[in-house]
Design a protein around this motif. Structure first.
Motif, mmCIF file in Angstrom:
data_model
loop_
_atom_site.group_PDB
_atom_site.id
_atom_site.type_symbol
_atom_site.label_atom_id
_atom_site.label_comp_id
_atom_site.label_asym_id
_atom_site.label_seq_id
_atom_site.Cartn_x
_atom_site.Cartn_y
_atom_site.Cartn_z
ATOM 1 N N PHE A 145 0.988 -1.075 -0.194
ATOM 2 C CA PHE A 145 0.326 -0.160 -0.050
ATOM 3 C C PHE A 145 1.174 2.100 0.245
ATOM 4 O O PHE A 145 0.534 2.070 0.700
ATOM 5 N N PRO A 146 1.750 1.351 -1.323
ATOM 6 C CA PRO A 146 2.779 2.446 -0.735
ATOM 7 C C PRO A 146 1.779 3.933 -1.366
ATOM 8 O O PRO A 146 2.641 4.640 -1.339
ATOM 9 N N ASP A 147 0.428 3.997 -1.806
ATOM 10 C CA ASP A 147 -0.451 4.979 -1.927
ATOM 11 C C ASP A 147 -1.601 5.034 -0.736
ATOM 12 O O ASP A 147 -1.689 6.656 -0.618
ATOM 13 N N ARG A 148 -1.573 4.202 0.339
ATOM 14 C CA ARG A 148 -1.681 4.771 1.643
ATOM 15 C C ARG A 148 -1.282 4.935 2.854
ATOM 16 O O ARG A 148 -1.580 3.662 3.244
ATOM 17 N N ARG A 149 -0.247 5.177 2.954
ATOM 18 C CA ARG A 149 0.398 4.195 4.081
ATOM 19 C C ARG A 149 -0.010 4.641 5.600
ATOM 20 O O ARG A 149 0.213 3.613 5.778
ATOM 21 N N TRP A 173 6.567 -2.965 -7.758
ATOM 22 C CA TRP A 173 5.100 -3.433 -7.979
ATOM 23 C C TRP A 173 4.225 -1.453 -7.781
ATOM 24 O O TRP A 173 4.556 -1.271 -6.438
ATOM 25 N N LYS A 174 3.609 -1.485 -7.742
ATOM 26 C CA LYS A 174 2.196 0.194 -7.425
ATOM 27 C C LYS A 174 1.057 -0.142 -7.969
ATOM 28 O O LYS A 174 0.942 -0.869 -8.759
ATOM 29 N N PRO A 175 0.827 0.058 -6.933
ATOM 30 C CA PRO A 175 -1.193 0.157 -7.459
ATOM 31 C C PRO A 175 -1.434 0.711 -9.045
ATOM 32 O O PRO A 175 -0.647 1.744 -8.906
ATOM 33 N N ALA A 176 -2.347 0.364 -9.216
ATOM 34 C CA ALA A 176 -2.429 1.031 -10.384
ATOM 35 C C ALA A 176 -3.085 2.349 -10.369
ATOM 36 O O ALA A 176 -2.678 3.313 -12.160
ATOM 37 N N ASN A 177 -3.831 2.727 -9.542
ATOM 38 C CA ASN A 177 -3.570 4.305 -9.437
ATOM 39 C C ASN A 177 -2.927 4.938 -9.246
ATOM 40 O O ASN A 177 -2.544 6.701 -9.542
ATOM 41 N N MET A 178 -1.010 4.852 -8.825
ATOM 42 C CA MET A 178 0.186 4.955 -8.353
ATOM 43 C C MET A 178 0.296 4.824 -10.138
ATOM 44 O O MET A 178 1.375 5.286 -10.747
ATOM 45 N N GLN A 179 0.428 4.065 -10.746
ATOM 46 C CA GLN A 179 0.760 4.067 -12.041
ATOM 47 C C GLN A 179 0.048 4.417 -13.458
ATOM 48 O O GLN A 179 1.212 5.433 -14.235
ATOM 49 N N THR A 180 -0.778 4.968 -13.368
ATOM 50 C CA THR A 180 -1.565 5.507 -14.450
ATOM 51 C C THR A 180 -1.353 7.503 -13.615
ATOM 52 O O THR A 180 -1.993 8.609 -14.178
#
Length: 421
Positions: free
Chosen positions: A129-133, A193-200
């Motif tokens: 969860f790198p997007d929601r620490r 690896w990153k979640p989709a929201n961080m990739q886009t």
């Protein structure tokens, strides 16, 4: 490493692991029954809890590299073996009335299992969860704080229907099965690896990281900063105050309010619920107000509650104050990994987290020992509340200093960037 694993199922697996080891927070329900059946006094019985928390903190502090090298699954399985064995062995120790063996099984063996089981899912979820620490670290320790919610009433029921030794046998077996199930699904994400929201939305990611992390430091570099030691003091006091209550919550509720043992056991169980709610709630809220401000809020709330508790004889009000403190106690743990990322970056977050958790080991000794000794000598808890009120005032001062230090570091960084430009 498997990219096709569902990160929300990873979170559930982590919670399952932590629900089991979090049962240590229900320890106070065993104190009086063990004292009545075996004759060990409250201070002696508390020693096993103290040793368990000490080994939890020390093993968590120094087993980080082991977890990273062997992965969360293997680490979780080892934790299941040690914690299950420690709990079952504690039951056997009670059955043969061997106090040294009881401390060894529950405190040392079980404590090491606690430490390994604690850090394995925490570090894994932060990576998923790198997007929601803040939310991730809250989920990672939600189960740990909620463990007493299940264990306390279950242990109370078992002790009323079977022997205390059998209670430990049954619980140890249940913990082992639940932990095996949780550990079996744990796995870190693939490298990068990153979640989709961080990739886009990579453009939004960069300013967020720059605004959040003061620096990218190694573990050894972090030890050279004032921020590390302020954080250590804050955690030591926050944990000491919480563990002090957890160690004697049932006895304290009965003594101050005159409540029944059944009511006190219920209070202990519900404390686990608020411990868990504080972890997910405060950690998520810290994403909005900032971790530095969050810790100031923690200590302001606890100062007021600790001042009021020894004078609160109403069972409901007493319980509410305990629950409020528990949310701050759990929130302090949940916000810690995210705060470490804010202060030192994620380069060696696991190692820095481990160093900081030595505060847990020390607090596990200081909190229960202080409250048990003062109660044994005075027969009341007022002296302990005075001591911890003073310590919480120190922690509030440290939290304010931390905020000032962060502001100064940001100003220095801005100045250096302007000079370089």
């Amino acid at each position: 490493m498997q990219a096709n694993r569902n990160r929300w199922l990873i979170a559930i697996s982590a919670i399952a692991l932590h629900l089991s080891i979090g049962s240590v927070y229900a320890y106070s329900v065993y104190q009086n029954p063990i004292n009545d059946s075996v004759g060990w006094n409250i201070t002696s019985v508390t020693v096993a809890f103290t040793v368990a928390i000490f080994f939890l903190g020390m093993s968590a502090a120094f087993m980080g590299k082991f977890v990273e090298r062997n992965g969360p699954r293997k680490s979780g399985l080892i934790s299941a073996l040690l914690f299950g064995l420690g709990t079952i062995g504690a039951g056997f120790s009670i059955q043969i009335e061997n106090f040294a063996m009881f401390v060894t099984f529950y405190g040392v063996i079980g404590g090491i299992g606690l430490g390994i089981g604690y850090i394995a899912p925490v570090s894994t979820l932060v990576k998923w969860f790198p997007d929601r620490r803040g939310l991730a670290t809250g989920m990672a320790v939600l189960g740990f704080g909620s463990g007493a919610l299940i264990t306390s009433p279950l242990a109370e029921f078992l002790m009323n229907n079977v022997s205390i030794a059998s209670t430990f046998y049954i619980l140890g077996s249940l913990y082992f099965v639940l932990m095996i199930a949780g550990a079996s699904y744990l796995a870190p994400p693939p490298e990068g690896w990153k979640p989709a929201n961080m990739q886009t939305d990579s453009e939004k990611e960069k300013p967020r990281t720059a605004a959040t992390d003061l620096a990218q430091l190694t573990a050894n570099e972090s030890l050279k900063t004032m921020r590390f030691y302020l954080l250590w003091v804050m955690m030591f006091i926050n944990i000491s105050a919480g563990i002090m209550l957890l160690a004697v919550a049932a006895n304290m509720t009965e003594t101050i309010t005159g409540a029944s043992s059944a009511f006190a056991a219920t209070v202990v169980g519900v404390m686990g619920f608020f411990n868990g709610i504080g972890r997910i709630g405060w950690a998520s809220f810290s994403d909005y107000i900032g971790r530095a401000n969050m810790y100031i809020v923690f200590f302001v709330i606890q100062l007021g509650a600790f001042i009021a508790l020894p004078f609160t004889t109403n069972e409901v009000m007493f319980s509410i104050l305990l629950y409020l403190i528990m949310t701050c106690y759990g929130g302090g743990f949940a916000c810690l990994p995210a705060f470490i990322g804010d202060l030192f970056g994620t380069k060696q977050l696991g190692a820095i987290h481990g160093y900081t958790l030595t505060a847990w080991a020390m607090a596990g000794i200081a909190g229960p020992t202080a409250v048990s000794m003062t109660f044994e000598r005075t027969g009341e808890f007022t002296s302990a509340f005075v001591l911890f009120t003073i310590l919480l005032a120190v922690a509030l001062f440290a939290a304010i200093l931390m905020k000032v230090n962060i502001k100064r570091v940001k100003q220095d960084t801005t100045t250096q960037m302007n000079v370089s430009a």
